[in-house]
Design a protein around this motif. Structure first.
Motif, PDB file in Angstrom:
ATOM      1  N   SER A 191       0.819  -1.229   0.000  1.00 37.04           N
ATOM      2  CA  SER A 191       0.000   0.000   0.000  1.00 37.04           C
ATOM      3  C   SER A 191       0.844   1.266   0.000  1.00 37.04           C
ATOM      4  O   SER A 191       0.357   2.333  -0.384  1.00 37.04           O
ATOM      5  N   THR A 192       2.112   1.184   0.420  1.00 35.52           N
ATOM      6  CA  THR A 192       2.936   2.397   0.487  1.00 35.52           C
ATOM      7  C   THR A 192       3.629   2.719  -0.842  1.00 35.52           C
ATOM      8  O   THR A 192       4.364   3.700  -0.929  1.00 35.52           O
ATOM      9  N   GLY A 193       3.400   1.894  -1.843  1.00 34.62           N
ATOM     10  CA  GLY A 193       4.014   2.148  -3.153  1.00 34.62           C
ATOM     11  C   GLY A 193       3.136   3.046  -4.003  1.00 34.62           C
ATOM     12  O   GLY A 193       2.071   3.503  -3.576  1.00 34.62           O
ATOM     13  N   CYS A 247       3.351  -2.865   4.133  1.00 36.67           N
ATOM     14  CA  CYS A 247       4.545  -2.187   3.620  1.00 36.67           C
ATOM     15  C   CYS A 247       5.776  -3.031   3.947  1.00 36.67           C
ATOM     16  O   CYS A 247       5.680  -4.018   4.680  1.00 36.67           O
ATOM     17  N   HIS A 248       6.898  -2.619   3.394  1.00 32.06           N
ATOM     18  CA  HIS A 248       8.162  -3.308   3.721  1.00 32.06           C
ATOM     19  C   HIS A 248       8.853  -2.547   4.853  1.00 32.06           C
ATOM     20  O   HIS A 248       8.995  -3.058   5.956  1.00 32.06           O
ATOM     21  N   ARG A 249       9.230  -1.280   4.589  1.00 35.11           N
ATOM     22  CA  ARG A 249       9.930  -0.486   5.611  1.00 35.11           C
ATOM     23  C   ARG A 249       9.291   0.876   5.880  1.00 35.11           C
ATOM     24  O   ARG A 249       9.570   1.479   6.905  1.00 35.11           O
ATOM     25  N   ASN A 250       8.487   1.358   4.937  1.00 33.59           N
ATOM     26  CA  ASN A 250       8.004   2.738   5.036  1.00 33.59           C
ATOM     27  C   ASN A 250       6.842   2.854   6.032  1.00 33.59           C
ATOM     28  O   ASN A 250       5.678   3.091   5.667  1.00 33.59           O
ATOM     29  N   THR A 251       7.161   2.684   7.317  1.00 31.56           N
ATOM     30  CA  THR A 251       6.101   2.681   8.330  1.00 31.56           C
ATOM     31  C   THR A 251       5.553   4.092   8.590  1.00 31.56           C
ATOM     32  O   THR A 251       4.450   4.220   9.100  1.00 31.56           O
ATOM     33  N   LYS A 286       3.503  -7.645 -11.867  1.00 36.71           N
ATOM     34  CA  LYS A 286       3.701  -8.465 -13.064  1.00 36.71           C
ATOM     35  C   LYS A 286       4.767  -9.526 -12.858  1.00 36.71           C
ATOM     36  O   LYS A 286       4.741 -10.593 -13.470  1.00 36.71           O
ATOM     37  N   GLU A 287       5.753  -9.224 -11.961  1.00 38.54           N
ATOM     38  CA  GLU A 287       6.867 -10.154 -11.780  1.00 38.54           C
ATOM     39  C   GLU A 287       6.390 -11.536 -11.326  1.00 38.54           C
ATOM     40  O   GLU A 287       6.981 -12.548 -11.695  1.00 38.54           O
ATOM     41  N   SER A 288       5.322 -11.596 -10.525  1.00 37.64           N
ATOM     42  CA  SER A 288       4.849 -12.906 -10.044  1.00 37.64           C
ATOM     43  C   SER A 288       4.369 -13.757 -11.223  1.00 37.64           C
ATOM     44  O   SER A 288       4.644 -14.962 -11.282  1.00 37.64           O
ATOM     45  N   MET A 338       5.991   6.585 -11.117  1.00 30.15           N
ATOM     46  CA  MET A 338       5.992   5.179 -10.675  1.00 30.15           C
ATOM     47  C   MET A 338       7.115   4.944  -9.672  1.00 30.15           C
ATOM     48  O   MET A 338       7.973   5.796  -9.450  1.00 30.15           O
ATOM     49  N   GLY A 339       7.137   3.736  -9.089  1.00 29.73           N
ATOM     50  CA  GLY A 339       8.218   3.347  -8.192  1.00 29.73           C
ATOM     51  C   GLY A 339       9.550   3.285  -8.950  1.00 29.73           C
ATOM     52  O   GLY A 339       9.578   3.273 -10.183  1.00 29.73           O
ATOM     53  N   GLN A 340      10.643   3.241  -8.189  1.00 25.96           N
ATOM     54  CA  GLN A 340      11.991   3.301  -8.785  1.00 25.96           C
ATOM     55  C   GLN A 340      12.286   2.140  -9.726  1.00 25.96           C
ATOM     56  O   GLN A 340      12.826   2.315 -10.805  1.00 25.96           O
TER      57      GLN A 340
END
Ligand SMILES: NC(=O)c1ccc[n+]([C@@H]2O[C@H](COP(=O)([O-])OP(=O)(O)OC[C@H]3O[C@@H](n4cnc5c(N)ncnc54)[C@H](OP(=O)(O)O)[C@@H]3O)[C@@H](O)[C@H]2O)c1
Length: 393
Positions: free
Chosen positions: A9-11, A35-39, A125-127, A209-211
């Motif tokens: 959700s943080t992306g 999220c992964h790290r962006n708390t 898409k990677e999955s 978009m994301g990096q």
């Protein structure tokens, strides 16, 4: 009222999804955010959407944020790691799952949602690239509803006839025209590409978009991954998918029928359109996207991609045609190469060179299960890291 889980959700996709959901409080409720790290951003999202669950995958970030999350929302359940992601993705109360984690990390949670028979909005898409046939079999076996969120695949889906059930021939479709903006370096010479910096590569001219996906767009690997994605989603082969460079990103892709008709989906380049389509399908809801000013757009240009300057597209087509684990290897090598480029360890042109070398080293095989896909992914990452070490030594 639909309960929605947003993985990632943080992306960029996650934030756009929340933007659409916020416009329809009568239709959608947020069940879980991750999220992964962006708390810091996660906390702001919790304040605005009051989900029942949050998942933080990075252990240190989870430990740091748990107290703040509970203080903000006392009833909230804070889960951690991959098990937490899979739990919310398959939650019995979830009606729709937005799969918006970046990269291979999205594979297992997205599959967990598929196996639980959810309505899956596929941005990750990677999955699908990694595990195509196994993924699509799981969709069929578990009665999941798979809705493409990538703007191109969403456009193709919209151009398919009503009652579309997969494949091209049974629906009178001759081929798919997959559009590509060409990225920020469309007109660069090879010498200019050599000098491209990470800051230049993440600044896409049309899309925010994301990096990782921004770098993929700049190398045209994003289009390569999308070519593979299209083959799995629409059950076809790479020779029936033509990539067309269309710098204005107004047409999001096209479908050509056997009678010569070509249907296109147009719109401003704004991910809220495909997200809203995925959330509401088969209905339509407002997405907050400004009306397309076709007169201001004035012209639509098209060109063939140059696979000499952008070899990632050629590599992806090769992997797609090879089948088996070749696409998982391509994807893993690309993730390692993009990370190294963003960290300033290798140049822009070295991304494709590294991927090609890894593809030559890793033999493709037919994976029987997801464990085999993960093994191929791990082998490719190890090869890529070894090659990187040799470069820096
Ligand atoms: N952005 C677009 O316009 C667009 C368009 C089409 C398709 N897509 C696809 O959608 C996916 C997401 O793209 P994006 O641009 O939104 O990416 P992004 O902005 O980089 O966001 C990625 C999300 O995944 C989370 N994440 C990162 N690493 C993770 C890990 N190891 N485990 C669990 N979660 C992790 C991030 O958390 P943190 O924030 O805490 O790091 C963030 O929530 C990608 O597969 C991309 O190809 C994106």
């Amino acid at each position: 009222m639909q309960n929605v889980v947003i993985l990632g959700s943080t992306g960029s996709i996650g934030e756009n999804t929340l933007d659409v959901i916020a416009r329809h409080p009568d239709r959608y409720r947020v069940l879980a955010l991750t999220c992964h790290r962006n708390t810091e951003l996660l906390l702001r999202q919790v304040r605005a959407f009051s989900p029942r669950y949050v998942v933080v995958t990075d252990a240190a970030a989870a430990a740091g944020a748990r107290r703040k999350l509970l203080a903000l929302s006392p009833g909230i359940e804070v889960l951690e790691g991959l098990p937490g992601l899979c739990e919310v993705a398959a939650h019995p109360d979830a009606d729709a799952v937005m799969a918006a984690i970046v990269g291979a990390a999205g594979l297992e949670p997205t599959l967990a949602a598929v196996v639980a028979g959810k309505r899956v909005l596929l941005a990750n898409k990677e999955s699908l690239v990694m595990s195509g046939p196994l993924f699509m079999r799981a969709v069929r076996d578990h009665g999941a509803t798979l809705l493409p969120i990538d703007s191109e695949h969403n456009a193709i889906f919209q151009c398919m006839p009503p009652g579309y059930r997969g494949g091209l021939d049974g629906h009178g479709v001759a081929r798919i025209l997959l559009t590509a903006s060409g990225g920020p370096f469309r007109l660069h010479s090879r010498a200019e590409l050599e000098l491209v910096t990470p800051a230049q590569a993440v600044a896409h001219p049309n899309w925010s978009m994301g990096q990782k996906i921004s770098v993929d767009s700049a190398t045209l690997m994003n289009k390569g991954l999308e070519l593979i994605e299209a083959c799995y989603l629409f059950d076809t082969t790479a020779d029936r998918v033509e990539v067309v460079v269309h710098p204005q990103s107004i047409i999001h892709s096209m479908v050509e029928y056997i009678d010569g008709s070509v249907l296109a989906q147009l719109g401003n380049p704004d991910m809220r359109t495909p997200i809203a389509y995925g959330l509401a399908w088969p209905a339509r809801i407002a997405a907050g996207v400004p009306s397309l000013d076709i007169i201001a757009a004035a012209r639509l240009d098209f060109a063939a991609p140059d696979v000499e300057r952008f070899p990632c597209l050629r590599l992806a087509r090769t992997a797609c045609e090879a089948g088996g684990t070749a696409s998982a290897v391509l994807n893993a090598a690309n993730e390692v190469a993009v990370e190294a480029f963003l960290a300033g360890r290798i140049g822009f042109l070295a991304i494709a060179e590294l991927i090609e070398r890894v593809m030559l080293r890793c033999e493709s095989f037919e994976p029987v299960d997801i464990a085999a896909v993960k093994a191929a992914d791990a082998e490719a990452r190890a090869e890529a890291r070894q090659l990187l070490q040799a470069v820096s030594a």
